[in-house]
Design a protein around this motif. Structure first.
Motif, PDB file in Angstrom:
ATOM      1  N   ASN A 675      79.934  86.019  67.060  1.00 43.86           N
ATOM      2  CA  ASN A 675      80.826  85.734  65.709  1.00 43.86           C
ATOM      3  C   ASN A 675      82.715  85.994  67.044  1.00 43.86           C
ATOM      4  OD1 ASN A 675      82.021  85.818  63.011  1.00 43.86           O
ATOM      5  ND2 ASN A 675      82.044  87.997  62.906  1.00 43.86           N
ATOM      6  N   SER A 697      85.390  83.787  64.085  1.00 47.27           N
ATOM      7  CA  SER A 697      85.358  84.279  63.028  1.00 47.27           C
ATOM      8  C   SER A 697      84.905  85.077  61.605  1.00 47.27           C
ATOM      9  CB  SER A 697      85.064  86.191  63.495  1.00 47.27           C
ATOM     10  OG  SER A 697      86.533  86.614  62.669  1.00 47.27           O
ATOM     11  N   GLU A 699      83.142  86.871  58.003  1.00 45.28           N
ATOM     12  CA  GLU A 699      83.830  87.778  57.566  1.00 45.28           C
ATOM     13  C   GLU A 699      82.169  88.585  56.616  1.00 45.28           C
ATOM     14  OE1 GLU A 699      86.845  88.320  54.923  1.00 45.28           O
ATOM     15  OE2 GLU A 699      88.413  86.929  55.837  1.00 45.28           O
ATOM     16  N   THR A 700      81.610  89.894  56.688  1.00 41.91           N
ATOM     17  CA  THR A 700      80.862  90.090  56.178  1.00 41.91           C
ATOM     18  C   THR A 700      80.769  89.794  54.876  1.00 41.91           C
ATOM     19  OG1 THR A 700      79.660  91.741  57.870  1.00 41.91           O
ATOM     20  CG2 THR A 700      79.208  91.951  56.206  1.00 41.91           C
ATOM     21  N   ARG A 702      81.130  88.000  52.613  1.00 45.49           N
ATOM     22  CA  ARG A 702      82.421  86.877  51.928  1.00 45.49           C
ATOM     23  C   ARG A 702      82.220  85.680  51.416  1.00 45.49           C
ATOM     24  NH1 ARG A 702      87.829  83.910  54.393  1.00 45.49           N
ATOM     25  NH2 ARG A 702      87.549  82.597  53.443  1.00 45.49           N
TER      26      ARG A 702
END
Length: 827
Positions: A675, A697, A699-700, A702
Motif C-alpha cells: 500500500n 495508498s 484507504e480501508t 472507502r
C-alpha cells in the motif's frame, strides 16, 4: 535504419509468438523459414570503452545461498541458535534429534557473549543432525573434518559418527574431552556415498556442546571452513569483474541497532559487517530477511577473499538507515547514524588499512595481512523513500570522501525501472553530482526485448549506471534470449552502464524464496540455468571497446489492445460493485451490480469470492492474485467502470483489462507494494513489467470509482473522476539485436547476435573495411524457447564450431531462438 525482411515462408507476426512459438525444424520436404537482415560495421568510428569490471555477480543470502549453499558447512543450526524470534517454526533444536536427555541453555556458562545458546547433553546421550535438503552429503573416499566446542568433566569421551538408514558412512571417531570450553577436532573418510547422511555426537558423561561442525576437506581452493567447491567454481567460471555483497534486502531491513547487552542482543537486525568477522565461534547469528537463520560463517572476510580468489573487484553494500523491501521507514537517530557512518569508515580500514591499523589488524589476524584493495562501496539498497535516503547518503558520502577520496560511493534509484521513486531518486543523484547510481528491475521477457535502447538517451555527463540487479521473470531459454538481447544494449552504452549483474545468483531447490536464479543446486549437485549460459558467454567474451555498427530490424506488427476484464486482490479483502463495460460507440458489453449471482465471472486464481449485500467480495486476505474475469478476449476500444472498496489487508485492489488468460493481461494495481504505490503492470506469459507508476495508498472502507478507457493501444485511467495517468503500449519487441566489440589483446572482432524468434536470420554482414582472417570461432546457444536446464537435462548448452566463410562482406544464418558469438581475428 529499418526495412522489411524478405521471407521464404511466413514470418511470425506477434511479439508473443516471437517469444513462444516452436521453431520449425528443417527437413527435405519443408525448408526452415528465413528472414533477411543486414549488419554493417564502422571500425574507424569511436565506440565506448568497456571496463574489465563491466559484468559481475551479486551475492545475497536468499534461497539458502550461504548456509546450506556456498558456505560448505554440512551441519544445520550448528550452534543451537535457531529461535522462534527468527522463525515461528524454529527452536534451538531445529534439525537436531536427541536420544536420551538434553537441555538447551542460555546462561552465564555460554561459550561467549555472541554465541549465547548451547546444549547440555546428558550422560550416555547423543544428538544427531540432519543437515540440509535430504541430509548430509558424503562421497566415498573423501575426507570430512569435524570440530566441536565442548565443556566436560575429566574422563569424558565424545563419539562422533556418520550414518544413514543403511548404516555407517564412516568409521566412528572418539575424542577425549575435559575441562572448560575447548575446541576438539577429528576427521573421517567416507566409506560410502550418500545424500541422506546424519551426523551424531554422543557423550559418556554430562557435556556442554556448541559449534558442532562438519566440513568437506575438498573445499574451494582447499581452504579450511571454506566454500562449496562446485558452486564457487561455477561462479569463478563466469570470470566476473566484481562481486556485490551481501545484499539486497538483507542490508536495509530489520533493526539497525547494535548486537549487545545494551540493545538486548537484538535479533532480526540488518546485516552489519562487524557481526561477521573474527573467529566463527564469536560471530553473531541472526534472522535472515528471507525467513530463515543465518550463521555468518560466510562473512565479510570470506566475501573479500572470494572476490580476490576469482580476480573480481569487491563491492560491499552498507545500510543507509532507511529500511526498504516493504518496511519503508527512515531511522531518525543521529547517534545511530554516526555510528553506522563510522562502521563504514572502519570497513574501508578493514579492507584497505595496513596490518598495524585497528581494523587492518583484525584482517591480518584472520590470515590476510595484505589489503584487499577496495575501490567501490554502495550505500543503501532499493529505498522507497528517496528524499530520506538521499539526506543520509550525503552524510555517508561526505565522511567517506573526506578520508578516502579514491573510493567511489554508489547511490541507488529504488526498486523499479521507472515511477515516482525512480524519478525523484535520479533527480537528487544528478543534482548532487553522484558518481554512480544503482538501478534494479525484474521484468518480463517482453520488456527486455522492448527496452534495448533504454540507456541510449541517458546523459553522458551525468552519474554512471550500476545495474546491480536485473532478470527477466523465468529460467526458460526465452528468458535467456530476452536478457541476451538486452545485454547488447548494455554493451553499446558501456560509457553509461559501467557495472551490471544478474540477480539472484544461487538457489537451493528445496529452499526457494525467489526465482529466477542463475545457478541451481541441492546437496549433491549444481547446474547452470539457461540464463547462466547467456551471462557466461557475454562475461567471457566482453571485449575492450564497442565497434559501432548498425542493423536492420524486424517490421513491427501490432493491433489494438484486446481482451476481457478482471478483478483481483493481493493479500487483501476487497469488494467490487457496479461493473460496466461499454464500447466506444456507447453499446453496453457488460453490466453487473451483483444484485443476483456472479454467473458472468470466471474464477481463475486463488481466494474466496462470494456475492454479499449487492457486492462481489473477496474475503481471503492472505491470498495472492485472486483473479476473476468476465467478457470476451476479443473486446477492444472500450470503457471499464468499477466501484471498489478495500475491506482489510495489506494492499488495495487490482482491476484488469486486456485479459487474454491468466498469464497475459494488464492490470491497474492500486495500493500495491504494501500500500505504498499504484502502477499499471503488463503480464506476458506470466512475466510482469511496469508501464506506469505513482506513489499513493488506498484507504480501508472507502469506495473508489475506477474508470479505464482503452482506445487502440492507448489507455487512460481515472480515479474518482480525475485523470490518474495514461500510456501508449506500442513499443515493438525487437527480436533481432546485435553488438560488435573488439578484444584488443587478441585483436578479435566479436560479432554478437541475438535472434529471439522462431525464424532463422539470414544476415548480410559488412565488416566496414576491416582486414580479417577468413575463419571465425563460433559459439552458439540455441534451444526451444521453453527449454529449462535441470539437474539431469541441460538443453541450453554452448556449442562451438568454426565458420570459414568470413570476407569483407559475407552472409551468416543465425538459427532461430539463438545467441551466436563470432570471434573473427583481425590482421
Amino acid at each position: 535504419m529499418s526495412r522489411t525482411p524478405r521471407t521464404r515462408l511466413r514470418v511470425a507476426l506477434t511479439a508473443t509468438s516471437l517469444l513462444t512459438a516452436t521453431a520449425l525444424l528443417p527437413s527435405p520436404a519443408h525448408a526452415e523459414p528465413v528472414a533477411d537482415y543486414a549488419i554493417t560495421l564502422d571500425p574507424a568510428a569511436k565506440g565506448a570503452a568497456i571496463a574489465d569490471t563491466m559484468y559481475g555477480v551479486f551475492f545475497e543470502d536468499i534461497n539458502r545461498a550461504a548456509d546450506g549453499g556456498l558456505y560448505a558447512e554440512l551441519v544445520q543450526n550448528r550452534s543451537f541458535e535457531y529461535s522462534t524470534a527468527d522463525n515461528a517454526a524454529y527452536t534451538p533444536l531445529t534439525s537436531w534429534t536427541v536420544d536420551g536427555t538434553a537441555e538447551v541453555a542460555d546462561d552465564a556458562g555460554r561459550l561467549n557473549e555472541r554465541n549465547r545458546t548451547y546444549l547440555k547433553l546428558g550422560a550416555g546421550s547423543s544428538v544427531t543432525n540432519a543437515g540440509y535438503n535430504t541430509g548430509i552429503r558424503v562421497e566415498q573416499g573423501k575426507r570430512y573434518d569435524f570440530s566441536v566446542w565442548a565443556r566436560a568433566g575429566s574422563g569424558t569421551t565424545l563419539t562422533v559418527g556418520l550414518k544413514d538408514a543403511a548404516g555407517p558412512l564412516a568409521t566412528a571417531r572418539q575424542v577425549a574431552a575435559k575441562g572448560d570450553w575447548r575446541k576438539y577436532t577429528a576427521s573421517f573418510t567416507a566409506t560410502r556415498t550418500s545424500n541422506r547422511g546424519r551426523f551424531t555426537v554422543a557423550a559418556t558423561a554430562a557435556t556442554a556442546l556448541d559449534m558442532v561442525s562438519l566440513f568437506p576437506r575438498d573445499t574451494y581452493k582447499h581452504q579450511p571452513g571454506g566454500l562449496r567447491k562446485d558452486l564457487a567454481e561455477k561462479i569463478e567460471a563466469l570470470r566476473p569483474g566484481f562481486v556485490r555483497f551481501p545484499g539486497g534486502c538483507l542490508v536495509n531491513t530489520g533493526s539497525m541497532a547494535d548486537y549487545s547487552a545494551a540493545s538486548g542482543y537484538q535479533r532480526k537486525r540488518a546485516y552489519q559487517w562487524k557481526d561477521t568477522v573474527g573467529p566463527v565461534e564469536e560471530r553473531a547469528t541472526n534472522a535472515n530477511f528471507w525467513g530463515y537463520n543465518q550463521s555468518y560463517g560466510l562473512g565479510y572476510y570470506e566475501y573479500f577473499r572470494f572476490a580476490e580468489d576469482i580476480g573480481a573487484m569487491p563491492l560491499p553494500v552498507v545500510p543507509a538507515l532507511v529500511t526498504g523491501c516493504g518496511q519503508n521507514k527512515a531511522v531518525d537517530d543521529e547517534a545511530l547514524l554516526k555510528r553506522h557512518i563510522q562502521d563504514t569508515l572502519d570497513l574501508i580500514e578493514f579492507a584497505n588499512g595496513p596490518a598495524t591499523s585497528t581494523w587492518g589488524k583484525v584482517r591480518a589476524r584472520m590470515g590476510h595481512p595484505k589489503p584487499f584493495g577496495l575501490t567501490h562501496l554502495e550505500v543503501g539498497n532499493e529505498e522507497n523513500l528517496p528524499r530520506e535516503f538521499y539526506a543520509r547518503f550525503e552524510k555517508f558520502r561526505a565522511a567517506i570522501e573526506a578520508e578516502h577520496p579514491d573510493i567511489t560511493v554508489i547511490s541507488n534509484s529504488g526498486p523499479d525501472d521507472s515511477g515516482t521513486v525512480f524519478d525523484t531518486a535520479w533527480q537528487l543523484n544528478r543534482e548532487g553530482g553522484v558518481d554512480m547510481v544503482d538501478e534494479h528491475y525484474y521484468n518480463s521477457p517482453q520488456w527486455f526485448l522492448q527496452n534495448n535502447d533504454r540507456y541510449d538517451s541517458y546523459d553522458r555527463q551525468g552519474p554512471k549506471v550500476f545495474l546491480g540487479e536485473y532478470a527477466s521473470q523465468g529460467n526458460a531459454w526465452k528468458n535467456g534470449l530476452a536478457e541476451a538481447a538486452y545485454m547488447t544494449g548494455l554493451e553499446r552504452n558501456a560509457d553509461v552502464v559501467k557495472l551490471a549483474s544478474y540477480a539472484p545468483l544461487l538457489a537451493n531447490e528445496d529452499y526457494v524464496q525467489w526465482r529466477p536464479d542463475l545457478i541451481w543446486f541441492n546437496n549433491r549437485a549444481s547446474w547452470n540455468s539457461a540464463n547462466y549460459e547467456v551471462q557466461k558467454l557475454f562475461m567471457t567474451n566482453t571485449g575492450d571497446r564497442v565497434v559501432p555498427s548498425t542493423a536492420t530490424t524486424t517490421p513491427a506488427v501490432s493491433g489494438p489492445i484486446t481482451g476481457a476484464v478482471g478483478l483481483s486482490t493481493w493479500a487483501t479483502s476487497a469488494a467490487y460493485d457496479d461493473v460496466k463495460v461499454t464500447s466506444a460507440d456507447g453499446a453496453t458489453l457488460l453490466s453487473d451490480d451483483f444484485s443476483g449471482d456472479a454467473a458472468q465471472w470466471t474464477h481463475r486464481g486463488a481466494g474466496a469470492w462470494t456475492v454479499r449485500d449487492g457486492q462481489y467480495l473477496q474475503t481471503d486476505e492472505a491470498a495472492e492474485n485472486t483473479l476473476v474475469t468476465a467478457g470476451d478476449p476479443a473486446w477492444k476500444n472500450y470503457d471499464l467502470h468499477v466501484k471498489a472498496t478495500k475491506k482489510s489487508g495489506k494492499e488495495g485492489f487490482l482491476v484488469a483489462f486486456g485479459v487474454k488468460d491468466t498469464g497475459n493481461y494488464y492490470w491497474w494495481n492500486l495500493g500495491g507494494w504494501n500500500n505504498t504505490q499504484s502502477a499499471v503492470e503488463r503480464a506476458v506469459d506470466g512475466g510482469k513489467s511496469t508501464l506506469l507508476s505513482k506513489a499513493g495508498s488506498i484507504e480501508t472502507g472507502r469506495a473508489y470509482d475506477i474508470d479505464i478507457k482503452v482506445r487502440g493501444r492507448q489507455v487512460t485511467l481515472y480515479l474518482d473522476g480525475q485523470e490518474w495517468g495514461s500510456f501508449t503500449d506500442d513499443k515493438p519487441a525487437e527480436p533481432f539485436r546485435q553488438v560488435v566489440t573488439e578484444d584488443t589483446r587478441t585483436g578479435d572482432l566479436i560479432v554478437k547476435v541475438v535472434n529471439a524468434q522462431d525464424t532463422a536470420a539470414r544476415t548480410a554482414i559488412d565488416l566496414g573495411g576491416a582486414r580479417t582472417a577468413s575463419r571465425a570461432r563460433v559459439t552458439t546457444l540455441a534451444a526451444d524457447p521453453d527449454a529449462v536446464n535441470t539437474e539431469t537435462d541441460t538443453p541450453v548448452t554452448p556449442v562451438t564450431s568454426t565458420f570459414s566463410g568470413v570476407a569483407p562482406r559475407f552472409s551468416y544464418t543465425f538459427p532461430a531462438n539463438s545467441v551466436t558469438f563470432l570471434r573473427i581475428k583481425q590482421r
